[in-house]
Write a protein that holds these residues in place. Structure first.
Motif, mmCIF file in Angstrom:
data_model
loop_
_atom_site.group_PDB
_atom_site.id
_atom_site.type_symbol
_atom_site.label_atom_id
_atom_site.label_comp_id
_atom_site.label_asym_id
_atom_site.label_seq_id
_atom_site.Cartn_x
_atom_site.Cartn_y
_atom_site.Cartn_z
ATOM 1 N N LEU A 164 81.714 -35.543 -20.509
ATOM 2 C CA LEU A 164 81.568 -36.548 -21.560
ATOM 3 C C LEU A 164 80.138 -36.611 -22.093
ATOM 4 C CD1 LEU A 164 83.565 -39.504 -19.935
ATOM 5 C CD2 LEU A 164 84.395 -37.921 -21.674
ATOM 6 N N LEU A 165 79.175 -36.394 -21.220
ATOM 7 C CA LEU A 165 77.774 -36.604 -21.587
ATOM 8 C C LEU A 165 77.121 -35.382 -22.210
ATOM 9 C CD1 LEU A 165 76.576 -38.605 -18.464
ATOM 10 C CD2 LEU A 165 77.490 -39.466 -20.615
ATOM 11 N N GLN A 166 77.573 -34.185 -21.856
ATOM 12 C CA GLN A 166 76.933 -32.981 -22.370
ATOM 13 C C GLN A 166 76.974 -32.886 -23.894
ATOM 14 O OE1 GLN A 166 75.145 -30.944 -20.377
ATOM 15 N NE2 GLN A 166 74.441 -29.935 -22.236
ATOM 16 N N PRO A 167 78.112 -33.185 -24.570
ATOM 17 C CA PRO A 167 78.097 -33.148 -26.042
ATOM 18 C C PRO A 167 77.127 -34.144 -26.662
ATOM 19 C CG PRO A 167 80.343 -33.105 -25.222
ATOM 20 C CD PRO A 167 79.469 -33.410 -24.051
ATOM 21 N N LEU A 168 76.972 -35.295 -26.024
ATOM 22 C CA LEU A 168 76.019 -36.283 -26.539
ATOM 23 C C LEU A 168 74.586 -35.782 -26.408
ATOM 24 C CD1 LEU A 168 75.511 -39.055 -27.720
ATOM 25 C CD2 LEU A 168 75.638 -40.018 -25.412
ATOM 26 N N LEU A 169 74.273 -35.117 -25.308
ATOM 27 C CA LEU A 169 72.950 -34.529 -25.147
ATOM 28 C C LEU A 169 72.732 -33.378 -26.132
ATOM 29 C CD1 LEU A 169 72.631 -34.425 -21.252
ATOM 30 C CD2 LEU A 169 71.516 -36.016 -22.818
ATOM 31 N N ASP A 170 73.778 -32.598 -26.390
ATOM 32 C CA ASP A 170 73.661 -31.519 -27.378
ATOM 33 C C ASP A 170 73.261 -32.066 -28.741
ATOM 34 O OD1 ASP A 170 74.317 -29.513 -25.615
ATOM 35 O OD2 ASP A 170 76.453 -29.587 -26.062
ATOM 36 N N THR A 194 67.155 -41.948 -24.285
ATOM 37 C CA THR A 194 68.417 -41.231 -24.418
ATOM 38 C C THR A 194 69.144 -41.168 -23.085
ATOM 39 O OG1 THR A 194 67.487 -39.882 -26.196
ATOM 40 C CG2 THR A 194 69.478 -39.069 -25.133
ATOM 41 N N LEU A 195 68.417 -40.935 -21.996
ATOM 42 C CA LEU A 195 69.048 -40.872 -20.684
ATOM 43 C C LEU A 195 69.729 -42.198 -20.338
ATOM 44 C CD1 LEU A 195 67.830 -39.082 -17.567
ATOM 45 C CD2 LEU A 195 68.315 -41.510 -17.346
ATOM 46 N N LYS A 196 69.075 -43.298 -20.645
ATOM 47 C CA LYS A 196 69.687 -44.599 -20.380
ATOM 48 C C LYS A 196 70.920 -44.808 -21.245
ATOM 49 C CE LYS A 196 65.409 -46.875 -18.905
ATOM 50 N NZ LYS A 196 64.455 -47.986 -19.174
ATOM 51 N N ASP A 197 70.861 -44.388 -22.498
ATOM 52 C CA ASP A 197 71.998 -44.558 -23.403
ATOM 53 C C ASP A 197 73.221 -43.775 -22.934
ATOM 54 O OD1 ASP A 197 70.591 -46.260 -25.043
ATOM 55 O OD2 ASP A 197 70.010 -44.705 -26.477
ATOM 56 N N VAL A 198 73.013 -42.539 -22.462
ATOM 57 C CA VAL A 198 74.161 -41.731 -22.056
ATOM 58 C C VAL A 198 74.792 -42.291 -20.784
ATOM 59 C CG1 VAL A 198 73.289 -39.648 -23.169
ATOM 60 C CG2 VAL A 198 72.738 -40.056 -20.778
ATOM 61 N N PHE A 199 73.993 -42.876 -19.901
ATOM 62 C CA PHE A 199 74.568 -43.481 -18.700
ATOM 63 C C PHE A 199 75.342 -44.753 -19.040
ATOM 64 C CE2 PHE A 199 71.926 -40.863 -15.846
ATOM 65 C CZ PHE A 199 72.880 -40.584 -14.888
ATOM 66 N N ILE A 200 74.848 -45.523 -19.992
ATOM 67 C CA ILE A 200 75.597 -46.699 -20.430
ATOM 68 C C ILE A 200 76.944 -46.277 -21.019
ATOM 69 C CG2 ILE A 200 75.620 -48.593 -22.095
ATOM 70 C CD1 ILE A 200 72.587 -48.774 -21.747
ATOM 71 N N SER A 201 76.947 -45.195 -21.781
ATOM 72 C CA SER A 201 78.189 -44.669 -22.339
ATOM 73 C C SER A 201 79.122 -44.171 -21.246
ATOM 74 C CB SER A 201 77.871 -43.532 -23.318
ATOM 75 O OG SER A 201 79.050 -42.951 -23.833
ATOM 76 N N ALA A 202 78.575 -43.504 -20.230
ATOM 77 C CA ALA A 202 79.403 -42.991 -19.138
ATOM 78 C C ALA A 202 80.047 -44.122 -18.350
ATOM 79 C CB ALA A 202 78.562 -42.120 -18.218
ATOM 80 N N ALA A 203 79.302 -45.209 -18.122
ATOM 81 C CA ALA A 203 79.839 -46.324 -17.348
ATOM 82 C C ALA A 203 81.000 -47.003 -18.057
ATOM 83 C CB ALA A 203 78.732 -47.342 -17.070
ATOM 84 N N GLU A 204 81.072 -46.885 -19.384
ATOM 85 C CA GLU A 204 82.166 -47.479 -20.142
ATOM 86 C C GLU A 204 83.443 -46.651 -20.053
ATOM 87 O OE1 GLU A 204 82.239 -50.336 -21.699
ATOM 88 O OE2 GLU A 204 80.143 -50.854 -21.284
ATOM 89 N N ARG A 205 83.329 -45.375 -19.688
ATOM 90 C CA ARG A 205 84.481 -44.477 -19.772
ATOM 91 C C ARG A 205 84.829 -43.784 -18.460
ATOM 92 N NH1 ARG A 205 81.712 -44.774 -24.327
ATOM 93 N NH2 ARG A 205 82.829 -44.807 -26.325
ATOM 94 N N ASP A 206 83.992 -43.886 -17.455
ATOM 95 C CA ASP A 206 84.223 -43.193 -16.193
ATOM 96 C C ASP A 206 84.117 -44.188 -15.046
ATOM 97 O OD1 ASP A 206 84.510 -41.252 -14.224
ATOM 98 O OD2 ASP A 206 82.372 -40.809 -14.182
#
Length: 233
Positions: A164-170, A194-206
């Motif tokens: 889930l996070l790799q496309p967002l980092l791309d 950005t690192l904090k944002d992607v973890f917040i996104s991951a916590a919503e979906r995983d």
């Protein structure tokens, strides 16, 4: 075979041999994200250790400092993580005693690749991301598959939410699939945000990622630690 009143035959399972299956692996979840810049590298991992819908602990550190400029992040089977990191630290200590110097990040990345390949027939069930500063002082990120294939990059996501996070980092770090790009070098503040944002996104979906995130910021001055909270449900 047994016969019923309607002349229907079916297997007699009472006399059939019973089969037992053992699964030596367990996936304890967790996600790891690393972002490298010109003179720094940032790695973060969540602190939730779980299995299925059961949470074992909400405060498990999954970042393992190997030297003053090298950190390993692990997510997956926790018993395999403990075994791998223990052996890795022992070999780094042996290197220190034999050569009277600390192993570089590049050499440590190669050693980890060799260790994983040695276990290729019964691999460690872990998503490994090793980060640090190379011989020129630039940030680098090394990611691995289960049998030791190593890839050097400037950003990488792994673990239960890695896909889930790799496309967002791309998009945000690699600036891929964008109509306009800034072309500016990545700053430490941008990478951390950005690192904090992607973890917040991951916590919503995983469900296997949550509670809080521990962050290590590696520069020539050493390793700085930070943390921030995620959702706990």
């Amino acid at each position: 075979m047994m016969q019923t009143a309607n002349n229907v035959y079916y297997p007699d399972y009472s006399t059939a041999p019973m089969q037992r299956q053992i699964n030596p692996y367990a996936d304890n979840g967790g996600s790891v994200v690393a972002i490298a810049g010109e003179d720094f590298v940032i790695i973060g991992a969540d602190t939730r250790l779980s299995a299925g819908f059961s949470i074992y602990t909400r405060e498990q550190n999954k970042l393992f400092p190997l030297s003053g400029t090298t950190v390993l992040g692990c997510a997956g089977c926790w018993c395999d993580t403990l075994t791998l990191t223990r052996i890795l630290k022992s070999r780094m200590q042996m290197y220190q005693q034999e050569h009277n110097k600390t192993m570089s990040t590049t050499a440590c990345a190669q050693m980890l690749s060799t260790m994983l390949y040695y276990k290729r027939f019964f691999p460690y069930y872990i998503s490994n991301i090793l980060v640090g500063l190379d011989n020129e002082g630039k940030g680098c990120v090394y990611s691995y598959d289960p049998i030791g294939h190593c890839e050097k990059a400037t950003y990488r996501a792994g673990g239960s939410a890695g896909a889930l996070l790799q496309p967002l980092l791309d998009n945000q770090i690699g600036q891929k699939n964008m109509l306009k790009t800034s072309g500016e070098p990545l700053s430490q503040e941008k990478a951390l945000s950005t690192l904090k944002d992607v973890f917040i996104s991951a916590a919503e979906r995983d469900i296997y990622t949550g509670d809080s995130v521990l962050i290590n910021i590696i520069t020539k001055d050493g390793v700085k630690e930070e943390s921030f909270q995620l959702r706990r449900d």
